[in-house]
Design a protein around this motif. Structure first.
Motif, short mmCIF file in Angstrom:
data_model
loop_
_atom_site.label_atom_id
_atom_site.label_comp_id
_atom_site.label_asym_id
_atom_site.label_seq_id
_atom_site.Cartn_x
_atom_site.Cartn_y
_atom_site.Cartn_z
N MET A 1 0.85 -1.19 0.00
CA MET A 1 0.00 0.00 0.00
C MET A 1 0.89 1.25 0.00
O MET A 1 1.94 1.28 0.62
N VAL A 2 0.40 2.27 -0.72
CA VAL A 2 1.08 3.56 -0.72
C VAL A 2 0.23 4.54 0.08
O VAL A 2 -0.97 4.66 -0.15
N GLU A 3 0.87 5.24 1.05
CA GLU A 3 0.17 6.20 1.87
C GLU A 3 0.90 7.53 1.83
O GLU A 3 2.12 7.60 1.62
N VAL A 4 0.16 8.60 2.02
CA VAL A 4 0.75 9.93 2.10
C VAL A 4 0.44 10.51 3.46
O VAL A 4 -0.68 10.37 3.98
N THR A 5 1.44 11.13 4.10
CA THR A 5 1.23 11.75 5.40
C THR A 5 0.73 13.17 5.21
O THR A 5 1.17 13.89 4.32
N ALA A 6 -0.15 13.58 6.10
CA ALA A 6 -0.69 14.95 6.07
C ALA A 6 -1.19 15.29 7.46
O ALA A 6 -2.01 14.57 8.01
N SER A 7 -0.66 16.38 8.01
CA SER A 7 -1.07 16.85 9.34
C SER A 7 -0.94 15.76 10.39
O SER A 7 -1.77 15.64 11.30
N SER A 57 9.15 1.45 -4.85
CA SER A 57 9.25 2.88 -4.57
C SER A 57 8.08 3.62 -5.18
O SER A 57 7.44 3.15 -6.13
N ALA A 58 7.82 4.81 -4.64
CA ALA A 58 6.81 5.71 -5.18
C ALA A 58 7.36 7.13 -5.09
O ALA A 58 8.14 7.46 -4.18
N ARG A 59 6.95 7.98 -6.03
CA ARG A 59 7.48 9.34 -6.10
C ARG A 59 6.40 10.34 -5.68
O ARG A 59 5.23 10.21 -6.00
N ARG A 60 6.85 11.37 -4.94
CA ARG A 60 5.96 12.45 -4.51
C ARG A 60 6.75 13.75 -4.52
O ARG A 60 7.83 13.84 -3.90
N TYR A 65 10.51 7.63 -2.69
CA TYR A 65 10.43 7.00 -1.37
C TYR A 65 10.44 5.48 -1.56
O TYR A 65 9.70 4.94 -2.38
N PHE A 66 11.29 4.81 -0.76
CA PHE A 66 11.46 3.36 -0.92
C PHE A 66 10.87 2.60 0.26
O PHE A 66 10.81 3.09 1.40
N ILE A 174 15.12 15.06 3.63
CA ILE A 174 15.04 14.39 4.93
C ILE A 174 13.57 14.12 5.22
O ILE A 174 12.83 15.01 5.65
N PRO A 175 13.11 12.90 4.97
CA PRO A 175 11.68 12.59 5.17
C PRO A 175 11.34 12.49 6.64
O PRO A 175 12.24 12.45 7.51
#
Length: 345
Positions: A1-7, A57-60, A65-66, A174-175
């Motif tokens: 699964m690919v997730e994105v962080t927000a707040s 990996s996925a790109r944002r 990001y690996f 720096i993630p």
């Protein structure tokens, strides 16, 4: 699964491109790609080479990001694999979580290698990115007088790290989370002191010194213990250090310096004894005739030979042998003092 962080929260990222990478001894690179569904899920089918490692990996926002390595047991598909991506910011706060300085002994050329392990923490939900190619995403001070900079094995590419004066510059993103940067540099031969100007608070600073006579001092640092690394004992100082603190290092003369210095001292001492020869001759009747090895010149040469053999080697010499060296040196020193006193009668 690919997730994105927000707040501070994470959510599934639909229609994201995911790439499967193979890292093997002979071949490495992307081998397949897929797009996530509405729930951020993706799937790959491939014949795995058990000698290789596979990552996805996925790109944002231009940053890749690996994932962690993919499990290769076909009977148990890796359904829990996650890739967490984030938006970027050039102002996302990054703190210095910990720093470990390991200072090795003086080498055959008199220089000392320093391994510097820097642990950075991004406690937010945005990736810290360099604002441009000139300004880094993070930078920190280095000990004064040191030279060079090599990047060890870690989470970042060596091309993303450089040195400018007494500062290390880090240009990679720096993630969110904790990341480790490993660098190595050298304190040149002849340098007996160095100082680290702390430019940002450090929750934990560890300094390990290989030489027993070496010292470190700074606000918040106290001697902790002795640790063994690769069979060598290191004395460790540890503590929390605030911004603006000065950490000072002092080192003994290297064995190389001693090898050059001692013959010079012996020659100078011999010259002094030649000048004093007349006085020695005149006072011969007032003291016991000594064996040549017992003269001041002979005593100096014997002390120099001992120091050349043992000087700066306390940590690598068995304690009993080191004690015998110190006792013999003290005995010779006492005889030398008596011999020199006789010349003044």
């Amino acid at each position: 699964m690919v997730e994105v962080t927000a707040s501070g929260d994470s959510a599934a990222l639909p229609r994201a491109r995911v790439v499967l990478h193979r890292i093997g001894r002979e071949l490495q690179g992307p081998i397949d790609s897929a797009q996530t569904d509405a729930r951020g899920r993706f799937r790959f089918r491939f014949a795995a080479d058990t000698t290789a490692i596979y990552l996805v990996s996925a790109r944002r926002s231009g940053i890749e990001y690996f994932s962690t390595p993919v499990h290769l047991n076909p009977a148990r598909p890796d359904t829990g694999l996650r890739i967490v991506v984030a938006d970027t910011s050039s102002t996302a706060p990054v703190t210095l979580e910990a720093r470990h300085l390991v200072v090795g002994p003086a080498g055959s050329d008199g220089s000392r290698r320093i391994i510097d392990i820097i642990v950075l923490r991004n406690a937010g939900h945005r990736t810290r990115a360099a604002p441009d190619t000139i300004r880094p995403s993070w930078s920190g001070s280095l000990p004064s007088g040191t030279a060079g900079l090599d990047v060890g094995e870690g989470e970042f590419s060596p091309s993303a790290v450089s040195r400018r004066g007494d500062r290390v510059l880090f240009f990679a993103p720096i993630p969110p989370g904790e990341k480790q940067l490993v660098t190595e540099y050298v304190l040149p031969a002849g340098a007996r002191t160095s100082r680290l100007a702390v430019d940002q608070p450090t929750e934990l600073l560890n300094v390990l010194l290989a030489e027993a006579a070496a010292r470190v001092a700074g606000p918040g640092l106290t001697f902790a213990d002795t640790q063994v690394i690769d069979g060598r004992g290191y004395r460790r100082w540890s503590g929390s250090v605030g911004r603006g603190a000065i950490v000072r290092f002092s080192f003994p003369a290297s064995p190389l310096a001693l090898r050059w210095l001692l013959p010079t001292l012996v020659a100078l001492a011999a010259g002094v004894l030649v000048v004093a020869g007349a006085s020695l001759g005149r006072s011969a009747t007032r003291r016991t005739t000594a064996d040549p090895a017992g003269t001041a010149n002979g005593l100096l040469e014997r002390m120099a030979a001992l120091d050349a053999q043992y000087g700066g080697r306390e940590t690598s010499t068995p304690p009993e042998e080191w004690q015998r060296y110190r006792q013999e040196r003290d005995r010779l020193k006492a005889e030398l003092s008596a011999a020199l006193a006789a010349t003044r009668r």
